[in-house]
Design an enzyme around this catalytic site. Structure first.
Site, mmCIF file in Angstrom:
data_model
loop_
_atom_site.group_PDB
_atom_site.id
_atom_site.type_symbol
_atom_site.label_atom_id
_atom_site.label_comp_id
_atom_site.label_asym_id
_atom_site.label_seq_id
_atom_site.Cartn_x
_atom_site.Cartn_y
_atom_site.Cartn_z
ATOM 1 N N LYS A 204 32.249 21.116 19.168
ATOM 2 C CA LYS A 204 32.887 20.402 18.309
ATOM 3 C C LYS A 204 33.519 18.967 18.713
ATOM 4 O O LYS A 204 33.353 17.844 18.226
ATOM 5 C CB LYS A 204 34.281 20.910 17.606
ATOM 6 C CG LYS A 204 33.546 22.174 16.683
ATOM 7 C CD LYS A 204 34.755 23.396 16.339
ATOM 8 C CE LYS A 204 34.128 24.420 15.766
ATOM 9 N NZ LYS A 204 35.160 25.547 15.688
ATOM 10 N N GLY B 40 39.392 40.568 12.507
ATOM 11 C CA GLY B 40 38.040 39.753 12.020
ATOM 12 C C GLY B 40 38.299 38.262 12.305
ATOM 13 O O GLY B 40 37.530 37.414 12.159
ATOM 14 N N ILE C 204 38.667 20.494 6.953
ATOM 15 C CA ILE C 204 39.212 19.368 7.144
ATOM 16 C C ILE C 204 38.277 18.378 7.071
ATOM 17 O O ILE C 204 37.109 18.263 7.781
ATOM 18 C CB ILE C 204 40.128 19.246 8.508
ATOM 19 C CG1 ILE C 204 41.179 20.376 8.643
ATOM 20 C CG2 ILE C 204 40.825 17.828 8.657
ATOM 21 C CD1 ILE C 204 41.659 20.571 10.161
ATOM 22 N N LYS D 110 27.355 23.501 14.145
ATOM 23 C CA LYS D 110 28.136 22.862 14.946
ATOM 24 C C LYS D 110 27.140 22.895 16.431
ATOM 25 O O LYS D 110 26.940 21.871 17.160
ATOM 26 C CB LYS D 110 29.546 23.160 15.699
ATOM 27 C CG LYS D 110 29.739 24.370 16.154
ATOM 28 C CD LYS D 110 31.081 25.128 16.047
ATOM 29 C CE LYS D 110 31.066 26.531 16.209
ATOM 30 N NZ LYS D 110 30.425 27.305 15.125
ATOM 31 N N GLU E 77 29.642 17.737 7.609
ATOM 32 C CA GLU E 77 31.173 17.855 7.740
ATOM 33 C C GLU E 77 31.736 19.270 8.072
ATOM 34 O O GLU E 77 32.565 19.301 8.615
ATOM 35 C CB GLU E 77 31.649 17.382 6.131
ATOM 36 C CG GLU E 77 33.087 17.463 5.925
ATOM 37 C CD GLU E 77 33.760 16.427 7.014
ATOM 38 O OE1 GLU E 77 33.782 15.146 6.667
ATOM 39 O OE2 GLU E 77 34.486 16.693 7.909
ATOM 40 N N GLY F 271 36.514 30.175 7.515
ATOM 41 C CA GLY F 271 36.808 31.052 6.735
ATOM 42 C C GLY F 271 35.842 30.420 5.435
ATOM 43 O O GLY F 271 35.239 29.499 5.364
ATOM 44 N N THR G 94 29.145 34.577 5.296
ATOM 45 C CA THR G 94 30.449 34.334 4.816
ATOM 46 C C THR G 94 30.586 32.934 4.197
ATOM 47 O O THR G 94 30.795 32.615 2.994
ATOM 48 C CB THR G 94 31.488 34.296 5.976
ATOM 49 O OG1 THR G 94 31.374 35.574 6.657
ATOM 50 C CG2 THR G 94 33.137 34.176 5.486
ATOM 51 N N VAL G 95 29.985 31.739 4.679
ATOM 52 C CA VAL G 95 29.941 30.562 4.245
ATOM 53 C C VAL G 95 28.848 30.572 3.056
ATOM 54 O O VAL G 95 29.325 29.889 1.967
ATOM 55 C CB VAL G 95 29.546 29.517 5.200
ATOM 56 C CG1 VAL G 95 29.523 28.183 4.686
ATOM 57 C CG2 VAL G 95 30.712 29.601 6.422
ATOM 58 N N GLU H 199 35.379 37.491 17.496
ATOM 59 C CA GLU H 199 34.085 38.204 17.520
ATOM 60 C C GLU H 199 34.294 39.460 18.315
ATOM 61 O O GLU H 199 35.072 39.297 19.404
ATOM 62 C CB GLU H 199 32.983 37.110 18.027
ATOM 63 C CG GLU H 199 32.715 35.900 17.172
ATOM 64 C CD GLU H 199 32.093 36.123 15.894
ATOM 65 O OE1 GLU H 199 31.297 37.381 15.649
ATOM 66 O OE2 GLU H 199 32.302 35.379 14.942
#
Lengths: 428, 428
Positions: A205, A187, A136, A105, A129, A302, A13-14, A190
């Protein structure tokens, strides 16, 4: 000018979002960094897989070393996730003088110190980041925006899955299991949701945020964690009735350089800005001695939001390369870590008790609070609509965790109490 | 290591905060920049003035050139405000190779381009985080956090005074004049409040944000401005009844590189995160094509919040000095500025009309909307409680500004309409 060559580890995805932004915003990006940016190799799991996005097949490889050992590649963008073999790839890449941008992370929470040291030794940058709160820019904000301040509290809604579940439970009066199933179908969760719903993802995090905010190396095992899988419809109903919203909050606090970091379902006063952060959105509330109250809100996950942060880091790394100042990231954890004891951690509590409906019950219960010096903000006894017993809803004033543990232990032995149905921290 | 010497121009509210943070957080600051930071000269208006904060009298001077010409001073922190003589001081300082940190929105909005060019020519840094939204690091966020994204909308509550007034009007049903007087008594509004209440202060900040977000030099005169001095109790009542909060919003929009920037009282849907930003707090909502919706919330003014941003900039400048990379700030306005015409600016509208209460009024009014192709979301006609006439409350769908101007012009000539009592933009 020679294009900057980027190797991408992972095309999920990313990774797909990163390719989209680097291609789609190429003109803007080149204007900012002074040269084109080219994704020259991509590590994929399966070359044969059908993809939404067209990528030149010569660029893709199933062999990680094709990417890591490529002498032309300047920066490795790691979006494959996981601890191993990912960590090994990153260490190898750093040893070859390649800069790293990562959204990982888990890796940064568990091995951040080692990775940053390796980076420094090789004059390389490591930016991360995207590892916290997706789109954010909270890591930059803590590192740079508040570099002058002494941060005393960081409260974060940093897991979108659990916030989606709690929001649905609150807005629709739905049960945890039902909303979880719905989230899985959409979705948002998981198929094995443990890491999200048991608070582990949020804990990682928070370890990263606390390290940056408090300048001490907060490790994952320093974070006390409780998930949302036992939050009931009734708990949420009571929360709302008292003017609170139930949120899975990460709370990092510092007093006189003593730190505590917890992740737990928390009742947040509805006037607090975190209480209205709904659905898959994330938000991080930061309190600084000088700046006071601030909050940073946006999408926590996302494809495109997370990729925005990844590519912003890529821009930062390339600027550093151009200026010849890579490997100069400020050392943030310059303080010794001192963790608070249970005596030093204090907060308000919500407690829901199921009791035998007979004379003297309330007196016995309040005596326990008095014994351990916990003062009460409100106590309501009411019939239980579902059985012949009664319920007692208690909100305490701020009390130390050790006192509260003693209260709850004694409650477990008190014959008038059938069960402690719920106990939550209250904020705001 | 040799201490970094700082010259401070101005010792008012923000200047005092800067001294407090630099002294109070000295240990943390030195850990971050690698050397002590010393405020070695301070320009004050009146040496004889009694101060809350003890400052060595030898450090203070009434002569600006003592500060600007001091060869030992590395960085000038400008918190005196105003255009002249301030601009002259900054230009002189840059010509002497001194870096600048400023909180001066007026100067940056009006002469930012010239100052940044002068800085570049002298290999100097100019940082100005505190010029917009006090303690919120929004300039860093736009420059770095979202460097990879294409920002299409920035909406800001960037003036605390007007937000305080509108919040009080909304929460207490109070009249504008009464709340303004109260705000003046509390020090939240100046004795001459024009710059705040007429939107000029917000316009300067929006020009700065739009320049950074859209990469084009947006000047103050490009911002269309309307203040809050005509917002009535009734307007706020109607807004609430329809599910909106009245806010003075700066709205900067971009479509296909065409830009519009306005500051105007706006009805914000109560589900929008900006609607619950109350009192003197500021917030900036940023929409990026990739990241989506984000919002940054915090104190917009005040001694310590603003000083937090000033000293964070000071830390950034000193880091650049140490790395030998001053004067390398990215050039942000690399795009040609193209402003939208009134035909291209479109939004929803709220209109409140005072009409003669007779047959056919509503038909005549709706015909005007039809004539100019403006479609309506809702129309409510009701008796006016205060006189024998009627009120009509209209919310339009999105309509171009030029069409709406034509509608309102025609309304002015329509005999059934006694007056157009209010017209506001609607957002969210």
């Amino acid at each position: 000018m020679r294009p900057i060559k980027v190797g991408l580890l992972g095309m999920g995805t990313v990774g797909t979002g990163v390719v989209r932004i680097v291609e789609g915003h190429q003109e803007d990006l080149s204007s900012q960094v002074g040269s084109p940016i080219q994704i020259s190799k991509i590590l994929v799991k399966d070359l044969a897989k059908q993809r939404h996005l067209h990528v030149n097949s010569e660029v893709m490889t199933e062999n990680p070393w094709d990417v890591i050992y490529d002498p032309d590649i300047d920066v490795i963008v790691e979006v494959m996730g996981g601890i191993e073999p990912t960590k090994g790839y990153i260490i190898e890449a750093l040893d070859r003088g390649k800069h790293i941008v990562t959204a990982n992370k888990d890796l940064m929470a568990l091995h951040g110190v080692e990775i940053m040291e390796k980076a420094k030794a090789n004059q390389c940058d490591v930016y991360y980041e995207a590892s916290v709160a997706g789109g954010i820019p909270i890591i930059r904000t803590l590192m740079e925006g508040f570099s002058s301040d002494r941060i005393t509290k960081i409260m974060g809604i940093v897991n979108g899955t659990t916030n989606y579940i709690l929001t649905k439970m609150s807005q629709e009066g739905a049960a945890y299991e039902d909303v979880l199933k719905e989230a899985q179908a959409l979705g948002y969760a998981e198929s094995d949701p443990t890491s999200d719903v048991e608070g582990l993802d949020a804990a990682r995090k928070m370890a990263i945020l606390a390290t940056l905010g408090f300048h001490a190396n907060v490790a994952l095992e320093d974070v006390s964690v409780r998930g949302i899988s036992n939050v009931s419809k009734q708990d949420i109903l009571y929360a709302k009735r008292l003017g609170y919203e139930m949120k899975l909050l990460g709370i990092a606090e510092r007093q006189d350089d003593q730190i505590s970091v917890v992740v737990q379902p928390t009742m947040v006063k509805s006037s607090h800005p975190l209480s209205s952060v709904n659905g898959v959105f994330n938000a991080v509330y930061v309190y600084g001695e000088a700046v006071g109250e601030t909050m940073f809100y946006g999408p926590g996950a996302g494809e495109m939001p997370t990729a925005t942060s990844v590519v912003a880091d890529l821009v930062a790394v390339i600027r550093n390369m151009r200026l010849g100042v890579t490997g100069q990231q400020a050392h943030h954890a310059y303080k010794e870590k001192k963790l608070k004891t249970d005596d030093q951690i204090a907060y308000k509590n919500f407690i829901l008790l199921d009791v035998h409906d007979k004379a003297g019950v309330l007196a016995k219960i309040t005596q326990v609070f008095t014994k351990f010096n916990v003062s009460l903000e409100s106590v309501v006894q009411q019939p239980n609509p579902h059985n012949p017993d009664a319920e007692i809803v208690i909100v305490t004033h701020e009390a130390s965790q050790s006192s509260m543990n003693k209260v709850l232990n004694e409650f477990n032995q008190l014959d008038v109490i059938k069960s402690i149905k719920s106990a939550y921290r209250v904020e705001g």
